[in-house]
Design a protein around this motif. Sequence first.
Motif: not given
Length: 116
Positions: A71-77, A93-97, A99-105
């Motif tokens: 909800s934060l990054m998609i509107p910005i990207s 933004a893709g690299i941030s995604m 990192i987000s997936s790695l955080t969840v893992i």
Amino acid sequence: MMCGDGINDSPALAISDIGISVNSGTDIARDASDVILMKNDLSKIIDLINISKKTIRNIKQNLFWAFFYNSLMIPISIGLLKPIGVSINPMIAGISMVISSLTVIANSLRLKKAKN
């Protein structure tokens, strides 16, 4: 929750919300149950409940962070906030995604340390 080990327990194991059988139980009881205790120790049911609570908490944390990030990054990207001066390169933004997936893992891997 139903715990059983014999043929006569199988119907109750099958229709219960959570069916638990022990490893030494009959094949039909093990097939009808949702969880099989690997040791013939019923005190492991308490460990099962504690680990399941930790799993549900972890799932909720992962969902929160995934929705928060998206909800934060998609509107910005996609540039919706560019008129107010907030923009980001889509590759970043893709690299941030990632990192987000790695955080969840990494958050999910914490469950491997859960004993009870």
